[in-house]
Design an enzyme around this catalytic site. Structure first.
Site, PDB file in Angstrom:
ATOM      1  N   GLY A 172     -53.317 -47.479  86.257  1.00  0.00           N
ATOM      2  CA  GLY A 172     -53.917 -46.712  87.351  1.00  0.00           C
ATOM      3  C   GLY A 172     -53.314 -45.350  87.587  1.00  0.00           C
ATOM      4  O   GLY A 172     -53.249 -44.894  88.726  1.00  0.00           O
TER       5      GLY A 172
ATOM      6  N   CYS B 174     -28.721 -34.471 106.960  1.00  0.00           N
ATOM      7  CA  CYS B 174     -27.740 -35.458 106.493  1.00  0.00           C
ATOM      8  C   CYS B 174     -28.363 -36.531 105.605  1.00  0.00           C
ATOM      9  O   CYS B 174     -27.658 -37.421 105.124  1.00  0.00           O
ATOM     10  CB  CYS B 174     -27.006 -36.104 107.671  1.00  0.00           C
ATOM     11  SG  CYS B 174     -28.003 -37.284 108.610  1.00  0.00           S
TER      12      CYS B 174
ATOM     13  N   SER C  58     -53.364 -41.150  86.251  1.00  0.00           N
ATOM     14  CA  SER C  58     -54.032 -40.155  85.406  1.00  0.00           C
ATOM     15  C   SER C  58     -53.054 -39.572  84.381  1.00  0.00           C
ATOM     16  O   SER C  58     -53.476 -38.820  83.497  1.00  0.00           O
ATOM     17  CB  SER C  58     -54.617 -39.043  86.277  1.00  0.00           C
ATOM     18  OG  SER C  58     -53.590 -38.462  87.052  1.00  0.00           O
TER      19      SER C  58
ATOM     20  N   VAL D 276     -46.637 -44.266  97.127  1.00  0.00           N
ATOM     21  CA  VAL D 276     -45.756 -44.188  98.305  1.00  0.00           C
ATOM     22  C   VAL D 276     -46.231 -45.137  99.400  1.00  0.00           C
ATOM     23  O   VAL D 276     -45.771 -45.082 100.534  1.00  0.00           O
ATOM     24  CB  VAL D 276     -45.700 -42.726  98.851  1.00  0.00           C
ATOM     25  CG1 VAL D 276     -45.083 -41.789  97.826  1.00  0.00           C
ATOM     26  CG2 VAL D 276     -47.086 -42.225  99.262  1.00  0.00           C
TER      27      VAL D 276
ATOM     28  N   CYS E 295     -33.744 -37.417 107.122  1.00  0.00           N
ATOM     29  CA  CYS E 295     -33.169 -36.254 107.795  1.00  0.00           C
ATOM     30  C   CYS E 295     -33.068 -35.075 106.829  1.00  0.00           C
ATOM     31  O   CYS E 295     -32.625 -35.238 105.687  1.00  0.00           O
ATOM     32  CB  CYS E 295     -31.793 -36.590 108.365  1.00  0.00           C
ATOM     33  SG  CYS E 295     -31.000 -35.158 109.121  1.00  0.00           S
TER      34      CYS E 295
ATOM     35  N   HIS F 246     -41.742 -41.475  93.825  1.00  0.00           N
ATOM     36  CA  HIS F 246     -42.192 -40.411  94.741  1.00  0.00           C
ATOM     37  C   HIS F 246     -41.881 -40.730  96.198  1.00  0.00           C
ATOM     38  O   HIS F 246     -42.453 -40.127  97.107  1.00  0.00           O
ATOM     39  CB  HIS F 246     -43.689 -40.145  94.538  1.00  0.00           C
ATOM     40  CG  HIS F 246     -43.999 -39.564  93.191  1.00  0.00           C
ATOM     41  ND1 HIS F 246     -45.270 -39.477  92.667  1.00  0.00           N
ATOM     42  CD2 HIS F 246     -43.178 -39.046  92.243  1.00  0.00           C
ATOM     43  CE1 HIS F 246     -45.210 -38.916  91.470  1.00  0.00           C
ATOM     44  NE2 HIS F 246     -43.962 -38.650  91.182  1.00  0.00           N
TER      45      HIS F 246
ATOM     46  N   CYS G 243     -27.531 -36.685 113.433  1.00  0.00           N
ATOM     47  CA  CYS G 243     -27.045 -35.290 113.459  1.00  0.00           C
ATOM     48  C   CYS G 243     -27.988 -34.338 114.204  1.00  0.00           C
ATOM     49  O   CYS G 243     -27.715 -33.139 114.277  1.00  0.00           O
ATOM     50  CB  CYS G 243     -26.798 -34.795 112.030  1.00  0.00           C
ATOM     51  SG  CYS G 243     -28.300 -34.424 111.139  1.00  0.00           S
TER      52      CYS G 243
END
Ligand code: OAD
Length: 245
Positions: free
Chosen positions: A184, A126, A186, A99, A123, A115, A147
């Protein structure tokens, strides 16, 4: 490396399945093991929908701390080598569990972030996504500009579904590629880990790049027990040599 380079060179479609190990050489800890992110922390209290419902502030603080760690991190030789491989083959799909956004920073183009992305806010109502501010913290939990509902970090938590679009595309890539590099990871978190098995079942040449053995090592065609930052550039070098030869 020559054998792997040869397989990649002959493939119409190369798929790479990536985990936290590739970013270890950029100074970002992996998840498991004694020095991993989850050592001494409870994923259940920091990275589940239940934790967010119970205590959004704590979950947000953990996210901000991880973001603050990322700000100074740069792609390494492994990330750059994946960009080079993408440019050397007709079709390339990079399926990452990471990430940290370092593949994009390096210049990879066809990326599926299974991920999510730590630098995205989403949000809770929305689903609007916005780029996170990089200047550190906030006084109160961010609110959706459209929103007014609460925003959440744009990552997948334990117990949540992955983006259907991303997993469908990753699954299709695993089924159709002729070669897959598993780098890389597991290989204990599903459905990502299942993609390597899928590729193998559909006849792809599968290569694991990881200093350690994993539960999937035994089904791989080849295992390279080296850090990604050394193995991947060596593969690119061998691909370029076979080109010249
Ligand atoms: P893990 O921490 O489970 O595994 C990292 C792997 O990288 C291990 O197998 C290490 O041996 C290997 N490794 C370490 N240094 C390396 C290097 N320099 N080169 C190559 N390999 C190296 O991380 P993931 O498999 O990515 O999920 O974890 C999968 C998911 O579990 C993550 O995406 C995260 C986590 O909880 C979510 O947050 C949803």
């Amino acid at each position: 490396m020559v054998a792997v380079a040869d397989r990649l060179r002959r493939a119409q479609h190369v798929c790479c399945l990536i985990g936290a190990g590739i970013s270890a050489e950029s100074g970002i800890p992996t998840f498991r093991g004694p020095d991993g992110f989850w050592a001494g922390r409870s994923a259940f209290d920091l990275a589940t929908p239940e934790a967010f419902a119970r205590d959004p502030e704590t979950v947000w603080r953990f996210c901000l701390w991880r973001r603050s760690q990322l700000v100074t991190k740069r792609p390494n030789a492994g990330h750059h080598a994946l960009v080079a491989i993408e440019r050397l083959v007709p079709q390339f799909t990079l399926v990452t569990q990471n990430v940290d956004g370092l593949h994009r920073a390096a210049g990879s183009a066809n990326i599926l972030e299974l991920h999510g992305n730590l630098m995205v806010d989403r949000c809770t109502a929305c689903a609007l996504e916005t780029q996170a501010a990089t200047d550190g913290g906030f006084e109160t939990i961010p609110i959706c500009p459209e929103c007014r509902a609460m925003m959440r970090p744009g990552v997948v938590w334990f117990g949540e579904m992955l983006s259907l679009d991303a997993i469908q595309k990753a699954d299709a890539a695993a089924r159709s590629c002729q070669a897959m590099l598993v780098v890389g990871t597991s290989s204990v978190v599903h459905p990502a880990a299942g993609l390597a098995e899928m590729a193998r079942l559909h006849g792809a040449f599968t290569v694991e790049i990881n200093p350690e053995e994993t539960p999937l090592s035994r089904i791989m065609n080849m295992c390279i027990r080296m850090p990604a930052g050394e193995a991947l550039p060596a593969i690119v070098e061998a691909m370029n040599s076979s080109d010249r030869g």
